[in-house]
Write an enzyme that holds these catalytic residues in place. Structure first.
Site, mmCIF file in Angstrom:
data_model
loop_
_atom_site.group_PDB
_atom_site.id
_atom_site.type_symbol
_atom_site.label_atom_id
_atom_site.label_comp_id
_atom_site.label_asym_id
_atom_site.label_seq_id
_atom_site.Cartn_x
_atom_site.Cartn_y
_atom_site.Cartn_z
ATOM 1 N N HIS A 1 4.683 5.813 11.655
ATOM 2 C CA HIS A 1 4.204 5.677 10.276
ATOM 3 C C HIS A 1 3.241 6.853 10.033
ATOM 4 C CE1 HIS A 1 3.076 4.092 6.500
ATOM 5 N NE2 HIS A 1 2.779 2.840 6.815
ATOM 6 N N ARG B 1 10.964 4.079 3.481
ATOM 7 C CA ARG B 1 10.642 3.074 4.528
ATOM 8 C C ARG B 1 11.924 2.341 4.870
ATOM 9 N NH1 ARG B 1 5.642 -1.020 4.626
ATOM 10 N NH2 ARG B 1 4.696 0.968 5.191
ATOM 11 N N LYS C 1 25.595 -2.954 -0.436
ATOM 12 C CA LYS C 1 27.072 -2.932 -0.464
ATOM 13 C C LYS C 1 27.620 -2.169 0.731
ATOM 14 C CE LYS C 1 26.616 -2.242 -5.422
ATOM 15 N NZ LYS C 1 26.771 -1.173 -6.422
ATOM 16 N N ARG D 1 0.807 -1.237 0.000
ATOM 17 C CA ARG D 1 0.000 0.000 0.000
ATOM 18 C C ARG D 1 0.830 1.272 0.000
ATOM 19 N NH1 ARG D 1 -2.726 -3.921 1.677
ATOM 20 N NH2 ARG D 1 -0.745 -4.387 2.649
ATOM 21 N N THR D 2 1.784 1.380 0.905
ATOM 22 C CA THR D 2 2.440 2.677 1.094
ATOM 23 C C THR D 2 3.240 3.054 -0.154
ATOM 24 O OG1 THR D 2 2.573 2.126 3.430
ATOM 25 C CG2 THR D 2 3.802 4.060 2.698
HETATM 26 N N1 CP Z 1 -0.379 -0.003 5.835
HETATM 27 C C1 CP Z 1 0.825 -0.262 5.292
HETATM 28 O O1 CP Z 1 1.829 0.368 5.655
HETATM 29 O O2 CP Z 1 0.828 -1.227 4.327
HETATM 30 P P1 CP Z 1 2.110 -1.704 3.517
HETATM 31 O O3 CP Z 1 3.069 -2.327 4.501
HETATM 32 O O4 CP Z 1 1.608 -2.655 2.475
HETATM 33 O O5 CP Z 1 2.737 -0.462 2.916
#
Ligand code: CP
Length: 305
Positions: A129, A101, A80, A51-52
């Site tokens: 998040h 991320r 590396k 999703r993100t």
């Molecule tokens: N909600 C969420 O962060 O989903 P993903 O890990 O798929 O990005």
């Protein structure tokens, strides 16, 4: 230049503005289809995501911009031994904004300190998040018509659930919020959430292991997955993974206007049979995530319609 590392980087007024822009994007998507023409988003994902990452990329495309992507640590020079700081300096030469991320808590902050372009934290370890929180706030606002005077239950893995930590932090700034924390003893929220967020802001909260008795009082039930990838041993995960499974039978104890949320991915903690219940909001959250990320990209790139 602004980055978004923690939801507290945005004031409640700025969050209201993002929600307002998001609602306008939903109503008038064509108005926004060229606002990021010529701009580039780099998605740097050193941890898995569906999703993100894809919602950030869809958001930038729908704003008329372009996207370049690192979809795993193994496909970049991080494998590396390149540092997060050097990666951020490098990507600043190619892109206009970064969404990152990373499994290490604080990595997006290090990136922001070294980049010359805005950096968005797209999830750092078990920590924060903030763009999921914007997604959740937009969803709550659209479902309930308000962000105050709500009883919100968080259920599942509250220890490692970064979406839970960020949303509690965001809700602590609104009035009339009550929090019910539903988890096994081993997966309770960290002390820094109860002490530094809930107690410090005078937010009423209770902790329980019992979902059924908590259900009748809730306006919102925020379910979470037990996060296998953050456990140190598999035995503990196997013992705790099925602690809470929301079924239609259990939902008989809930209010008719309950909103059931989940950041997803789901494993088995919400029965698929609940997906058709009008109280299920988790796929609306998925859609809202793309929209609010469009509003956020516009804000951080300082572009407007
Ligand atoms: N909600 C969420 O962060 O989903 P993903 O890990 O798929 O990005």
């Amino acid at each position: 230049m602004r980055s978004l590392i923690d939801i507290q980087d945005l004031t409640p007024t700025e969050i209201d503005e993002l929600i307002s822009v998001a609602n306008d994007i939903i109503a008038n998507p064509k108005k926004y289809s060229e606002v990021c023409r010529g701009k580039k988003l780099a998605t740097l994902f050193f941890e898995p995501s569906t999703r993100t990452r894809l919602s950030f990329e869809a958001a930038m495309y729908e704003l008329g911009g372009n996207v370049m992507s690192v979809s795993s640590g193994s496909s970049s020079s991080a494998s590396k031994g390149e540092s997060v700081a050097d990666t951020a300096k490098t990507v600043s030469c190619y892109a206009d904004i970064i969404a990152m991320r990373h499994p290490k808590e604080g990595a997006p902050l290090v990136a922001a300190m070294n980049a010359s372009i805005p950096v968005i934290n797209a999830g750092d370890g078990g920590h924060n998040h903030p763009t999921q929180t914007l997604t959740d706030l937009l969803t709550i606002s659209r479902e309930k018509g308000r962000l105050s005077d709500l009883t919100v239950g968080f259920c599942g893995d509250l220890k490692f659930g970064r979406t839970v930590h960020s949303l509690i932090s965001a809700l602590s700034r609104y009035t009339g919020i009550k929090i019910v924390l539903i988890s096994p003893e081993e997966l309770k929220v960290p002390n820094y959430i109860t002490d530094d967020v809930l107690d410090r802001n005078g937010i009423a909260y209770e902790e329980t292991t019992d979902l059924i008795t908590a259900l009748p009082s809730l306006d919102i039930l925020y379910m979470t997955r037990v996060q296998r990838e953050r456990f140190f041993n598999e035995e503990d995960y196997l013992r705790l993974k099925d602690s809470y499974i929301l079924t239609p039978d259990k939902l008989r104890h809930a209010r008719k206007d309950l909103s059931i949320m989940h950041p997803l991915p789901r494993v088995n903690e919400i029965a698929v049979a609940i997906d058709d219940d009008p109280r299920a909001c988790y796929f609306k959250q998925v859609y809202n995530g793309k929209i609010v990320r469009m509003a956020l990209i516009m804000k951080l790139l300082e572009v407007s319609v």
